[in-house]
Write a protein that holds these residues in place. Structure first.
Motif, short mmCIF file in Angstrom:
data_model
loop_
_atom_site.label_atom_id
_atom_site.label_comp_id
_atom_site.label_asym_id
_atom_site.label_seq_id
_atom_site.Cartn_x
_atom_site.Cartn_y
_atom_site.Cartn_z
N ARG A 66 29.77 39.51 20.61
CA ARG A 66 30.61 38.40 20.16
C ARG A 66 31.00 37.60 21.39
N ARG A 77 24.69 50.86 9.29
CA ARG A 77 23.81 50.04 8.46
C ARG A 77 22.83 49.23 9.30
N THR A 237 14.52 47.92 4.93
CA THR A 237 14.44 47.30 6.25
C THR A 237 15.65 46.45 6.51
N LEU A 239 16.65 42.80 8.19
CA LEU A 239 16.02 41.52 8.45
C LEU A 239 16.91 40.67 9.33
N PRO B 176 26.33 30.29 8.82
CA PRO B 176 25.03 30.54 9.45
C PRO B 176 24.56 31.95 9.08
N ILE B 177 23.60 32.04 8.20
CA ILE B 177 23.07 33.34 7.79
C ILE B 177 22.40 33.99 8.98
N ARG B 178 22.71 35.23 9.22
CA ARG B 178 22.19 35.89 10.40
C ARG B 178 21.25 37.05 10.09
N GLU B 179 21.65 37.91 9.16
CA GLU B 179 20.85 39.09 8.94
C GLU B 179 21.06 39.64 7.55
N GLY B 180 20.25 40.62 7.22
CA GLY B 180 20.37 41.20 5.91
C GLY B 180 19.66 42.54 5.86
N THR B 181 19.86 43.25 4.78
CA THR B 181 19.07 44.45 4.57
C THR B 181 18.30 44.26 3.27
N TYR B 213 24.19 38.94 5.34
CA TYR B 213 25.41 38.89 6.14
C TYR B 213 25.43 37.68 7.05
N ASN B 215 27.32 37.89 9.84
CA ASN B 215 27.26 38.55 11.13
C ASN B 215 27.30 40.05 10.93
N ALA B 216 27.32 40.78 12.04
CA ALA B 216 27.17 42.23 11.92
C ALA B 216 28.44 42.91 11.43
N VAL B 217 29.53 42.19 11.40
CA VAL B 217 30.80 42.84 11.18
C VAL B 217 31.40 42.55 9.80
N SER B 218 31.46 41.28 9.44
CA SER B 218 32.15 40.95 8.20
C SER B 218 31.32 41.34 6.99
#
Lengths: 257, 257
Positions: A66, A77, A237, A239, B176-181, B213, B215-218
């Motif tokens: 951050r 996760r 996975t 992404l 801003p979309i960052r990541e997903g599973t 997500y 970001n990695a946290v929220s």
DNA sequence: AAGTGGTCTAGACCACTCT
DNA sequence: GAGTGGTCTAGACCACTTA
């Protein structure tokens, strides 16, 4: 000032060290790491080197950053594989399972058309063929068919595949596996496959096909197909979204192009 | 010596430039790029900056490097997504297809249990729900159900989803979309879904579920499920193997730990 | 204002590849 | 030996966050 280039690179050593701290529980999810400047001092490294280590751990999903706050341990996760190339059996073992591997065949044979085309060799050329049934808790999980090009294949055939994963053997032989392409599809099981997997004929299965390369240029060394029982397996996975730095035609200060 | 920090970072500009050269055909598969030192000179950058640009393009699969030889344009097979987070419809458009999007529903409703648990909100809390049927060449390809948390969801509902992809809207709104599973599984289609997709009941389908997500946290902002007709779709990715710099306990010169 | 990550420079030596 | 990528250093300024 230390000597360069002994052993593994410093940033790799730092990565290893941080991973260890996380694995051992010294660092838990969302715990902050020491600042980059602090890490430099603590280990006598330059900031560039520290950042290379942290950067790779971020892209592996082990840490997150951050701006203005710090670098933190990612929650579980995210530790999930960011589409890592992992052997079918290898993957299970890494998740702490004890798969039972039955080798149904392990021979040299002429490559069937599909395998030949994927391996970019003339159809009929000799390849190693390995067919395995993998079970967990006494119940079949998936059926795997692997085709290996001759040089690697012959060596792999002479090993005990119930104990060592195919990828492990290949790498031990000096072929550093680098990348692959993977296709997933849903299929209906034919009779023979259904019998082996002990489900009814026509049951759905997840079909995963992999082509594996040693590098980006030379032809592949492995082609593998796996049929997973749909009722016992799903593929997961993580992404990342490419921050597409997209079409702003603002040249800004620009480079002296 | 140029001024720092105007517009986008220099390494991003360099990336853009190289991508352009490839897209425009000036650089073709396996063509060598100028050496890193040559790029420094040509654009007035430091080697670090050049390497950051090249490094990211390598990890995106656009280029590959050979120690001692050079940096080259990767063949098309590698330009494939390295597990990029891309909207279901967005992905089709990027491949040059013209999907027909029919919105079956677009409402606010209490979150069903599965969606609520994935979105980490109490079940029954209000979410936006969008159901779409996507067809190509007049034939259904997949069925998509998307659940969006309230703040984003409301805004998305007020847009024309037959024209713009959901992700595009979300990002335009400043998330801003960052990541997903992502989870993939094989399933058998129930009656209602089979009818919509115009296949026989019980036909196999590829089930893809995504949690997205910022970001990695929220907590996540989106949960989506898609059912792809198995006869018309398969999912492809490129995989990299983590060079696991593994268990050599050789401490080498080490760091002053 | 102080601390953190983000970008950048200039210069160095190492290891690999090709001729 | 010349050229290429791989690793590393020391030091700088910027942008963001928190107080």
């Amino acid at each position: 000032m230390p000597v360069h280039g002994a052993d593994s690179p410093l940033y790799v050593q730092l990565k290893r060290l941080i991973k260890l701290r996380i694995a051992s529980g010294q660092l838990k999810a969302h715990d902050p790491l020491p600042g980059e400047r602090q890490l430099m001092q603590a280990y006598g490294l330059s900031r560039t080197t520290v950042r290379q280590a942290l950067g790779e751990l971020v892209s592996e999903g082990v840490l997150y950053r951050r701006h203005g706050k710090g670098t933190f341990v990612a929650p579980r996760r995210l530790e999930q594989n960011l589409a890592t190339l992992t052997g079918f059996v290898e993957e299970l073992r890494e998740r702490g399972m004890r798969p039972l591997v039955q080798v149904l065949s392990a021979t040299v044979c002429p490559a069937p058309v599909e395998a030949a085309s994927q391996l970019q060799i003339p159809p009929g050329e000799e390849v190693a063929f390995i067919e395995r049934l993998i079970s967990i808790d006494g119940e079949p999980l998936f059926l795997d068919r692997t085709y290996l090009v001759a040089p690697v294949g012959l060596a792999v055939l002479s090993t005990d595949l119930t104990k060592e994963s195919i990828y492990a053997v290949i790498e031990r032989l000096g072929y550093p596996i680098r990348e692959g392409t993977q296709t997933l599809a849903a299929v209906r099981l034919a009779g023979a496959e259904a019998r082996l997997l002990r489900v009814r004929r026509g049951s759905p299965a997840l079909f995963i096909r992999r082509v594996t390369y040693v590098n980006a240029v030379s032809p592949p060394i492995e082609y593998a197909e796996a049929l997973y029982r749909a009722d016992r397996y799903q593929y997961q996975t993580r992404l990342l979204r490419h921050q597409n730095a997209s079409y702003s035609s603002v040249p800004g200060r620009g480079m002296n192009s």
